[in-house]
Design an enzyme around this catalytic site. Structure first.
Site, PDB file in Angstrom:
ATOM      1  N   ASP A  20       0.825  -1.213   0.000  1.00 38.16           N
ATOM      2  CA  ASP A  20       0.000   0.000   0.000  1.00 38.16           C
ATOM      3  C   ASP A  20       0.858   1.262   0.000  1.00 38.16           C
ATOM      4  O   ASP A  20       1.968   1.277   0.529  1.00 38.16           O
ATOM      5  CB  ASP A  20      -0.918  -0.025   1.237  1.00 38.16           C
ATOM      6  CG  ASP A  20      -2.095   0.927   1.092  1.00 38.16           C
ATOM      7  OD1 ASP A  20      -2.358   1.389  -0.034  1.00 38.16           O
ATOM      8  OD2 ASP A  20      -2.740   1.215   2.120  1.00 38.16           O
ATOM      9  N   ASN A  68     -10.997  -2.564  -5.258  1.00 40.00           N
ATOM     10  CA  ASN A  68     -10.225  -1.671  -6.127  1.00 40.00           C
ATOM     11  C   ASN A  68     -10.890  -1.464  -7.496  1.00 40.00           C
ATOM     12  O   ASN A  68     -10.575  -0.503  -8.207  1.00 40.00           O
ATOM     13  CB  ASN A  68      -8.785  -2.175  -6.323  1.00 40.00           C
ATOM     14  CG  ASN A  68      -7.907  -2.019  -5.096  1.00 40.00           C
ATOM     15  OD1 ASN A  68      -6.998  -2.809  -4.853  1.00 40.00           O
ATOM     16  ND2 ASN A  68      -8.150  -0.989  -4.291  1.00 40.00           N
TER      17      ASN A  68
HETATM   18  C1  IPE Z   1      -5.512  -2.754  -0.164  1.00 31.99           C
HETATM   19  O1  IPE Z   1      -5.142  -1.425  -0.355  1.00 31.99           O
HETATM   20  C2  IPE Z   1      -5.497  -3.489  -1.461  1.00 31.99           C
HETATM   21  C3  IPE Z   1      -4.175  -3.667  -2.058  1.00 31.99           C
HETATM   22  C4  IPE Z   1      -3.034  -3.335  -1.548  1.00 31.99           C
HETATM   23  C5  IPE Z   1      -4.187  -4.319  -3.333  1.00 31.99           C
HETATM   24  P1  IPE Z   1      -6.230  -0.267  -0.504  1.00 31.99           P
HETATM   25  O2  IPE Z   1      -5.479   1.002  -0.653  1.00 31.99           O
HETATM   26  O3  IPE Z   1      -7.187  -0.608  -1.565  1.00 31.99           O
HETATM   27  O4  IPE Z   1      -6.975  -0.355   0.897  1.00 31.99           O
HETATM   28  P2  IPE Z   1      -7.868   0.707   1.671  1.00 31.99           P
HETATM   29  O5  IPE Z   1      -8.962   1.117   0.733  1.00 31.99           O
HETATM   30  O6  IPE Z   1      -6.985   1.860   2.033  1.00 31.99           O
HETATM   31  O7  IPE Z   1      -8.347  -0.034   2.870  1.00 31.99           O
HETATM   32  C1  IPE Z   2      -1.525   0.261  -3.381  1.00 29.87           C
HETATM   33  O1  IPE Z   2      -1.353   1.630  -3.419  1.00 29.87           O
HETATM   34  C2  IPE Z   2      -1.836  -0.327  -4.732  1.00 29.87           C
HETATM   35  C3  IPE Z   2      -3.218  -0.789  -4.893  1.00 29.87           C
HETATM   36  C4  IPE Z   2      -4.134  -0.778  -3.968  1.00 29.87           C
HETATM   37  C5  IPE Z   2      -3.604  -1.310  -6.191  1.00 29.87           C
HETATM   38  P1  IPE Z   2      -2.569   2.646  -3.423  1.00 29.87           P
HETATM   39  O2  IPE Z   2      -2.947   2.925  -4.829  1.00 29.87           O
HETATM   40  O3  IPE Z   2      -3.668   2.168  -2.551  1.00 29.87           O
HETATM   41  O4  IPE Z   2      -1.897   3.934  -2.785  1.00 29.87           O
HETATM   42  P2  IPE Z   2      -2.518   4.936  -1.715  1.00 29.87           P
HETATM   43  O5  IPE Z   2      -3.025   4.104  -0.593  1.00 29.87           O
HETATM   44  O6  IPE Z   2      -3.613   5.663  -2.410  1.00 29.87           O
HETATM   45  O7  IPE Z   2      -1.374   5.799  -1.319  1.00 29.87           O
HETATM   46 MG    MG Z   3      -4.086   2.366  -0.595  1.00 31.51          MG
END
Ligand code: IPE
Ligand code: IPE
Ligand code: MG
Length: 245
Positions: A20, A68
């Site tokens: 993340d 997602n």
């Molecule tokens: C969790 O991250 C899913 C992945 C890392 C693929 P998100 O960024 O989607 O999670 P939330 O929405 O902050 O809980």
């Molecule tokens: C994790 O990074 C990747 C996925 C969830 C696909 P994020 O895209 O969630 O990055 P933040 O949480 O917005 O910084």
């Molecule tokens: Mg995230």
């Protein structure tokens, strides 16, 4: 240096990572979120190699959740394109390191191109034995559990399975993770301290490790630190400390 401190005899057998912070990494640099995702693939390569070199047997990476799909279409498209490109590129890393690729999640919901590429790399690496790398793609733990319940109901209805036979082992055998052991260590980057619908059943007794490092900045040294930290903990599984030692 954390690597030297790690006891190779007591490695976590199964490490999983909620990768993340790609978006925040990009934002901090004044870049589009897509750059963060792209940079994140470097961290993936480093952690995969780092785990394989240490001797970790199972590594599971949360790459795309069922939730997602609700992101802007442009971002979803970028992530799917990156997935296809990474699979094309990383087949070499996987082969050189004797790593077997596996996927969990609602794979049928991925774009056809991604499904095809995924299948190709899974087939090509099927004989590899050093480590199993599992990508969680369009994965949601609740969706997985619904799928298990439906499967089991169907089998009970068709009298292939008796209600009394349903136990933990039967459930394990019907999860997407049927060939994987329970998670020992779960790492989440970016400072968020939540599970976000990842492996709810499989992390029942996992050690949780949270770090503020954003995923694109995560490197094997950070992995070593997480594993070292894991080794300082006493896993009691409900017993008393005296029973363990
Ligand atoms: C969790 O991250 C899913 C992945 C890392 C693929 P998100 O960024 O989607 O999670 P939330 O929405 O902050 O809980
Ligand atoms: C994790 O990074 C990747 C996925 C969830 C696909 P994020 O895209 O969630 O990055 P933040 O949480 O917005 O910084
Ligand atoms: Mg995230």
């Amino acid at each position: 240096m954390f690597k030297e401190k790690i006891d190779i005899q007591r490695l976590p057998q199964h490490v999983s990572v909620i990768m993340d912070g790609n978006g925040r990494w990009a934002k901090q640099k004044g870049l589009l979120r897509a750059f963060g995702h792209e940079e994140g693939t470097k961290a993936v390569r480093d952690v995969v190699e780092g785990c394989a070199e240490l001797g970790v047997k199972f590594l599971t990476l949360y790459a795309f959740s069922t939730e997602n799909w609700n992101r802007p279409k442009r971002e979803v498209d970028t992530l799917m394109r990156l997935l296809v490109n990474s699979l094309k590129k990383e087949i070499k890393t996987l082969t050189e390191n004797n790593i077997k690729l596996n996927a969990i999640g609602n794979i049928d919901s991925l774009p056809k191109k991604a499904q095809k590429e995924l299948k190709e790399v899974i087939d090509k690496t099927a004989g590899n034995e050093r480590m199993v790398l599992t990508l969680a793609l369009s994965y949601g733990s609740r969706e997985e559990l619904i799928h298990v319940v439906k499967d089991l109901c169907e089998k009970v209805k068709n009298e292939e399975l008796s209600l009394d036979a349903i136990d933990e082992s039967i459930i394990n055998q019907h999860l997407y993770t049927q060939n994987l052991p329970d998670v020992d260590l779960l790492i989440r980057t970016s400072g968020e301290q939540r599970i976000s619908n990842f492996l709810l059943w499989q992390i029942a007794y996992a050690e949780l490790y949270f770090t503020n490092i954003l995923w694109p900045d995560f490197r094997r040294e950070n992995l070593y630190e997480a594993i070292y930290n894991y080794q300082t903990r006493e896993r009691r599984f409900g017993k008393t400390s005296e029973q363990i030692s």
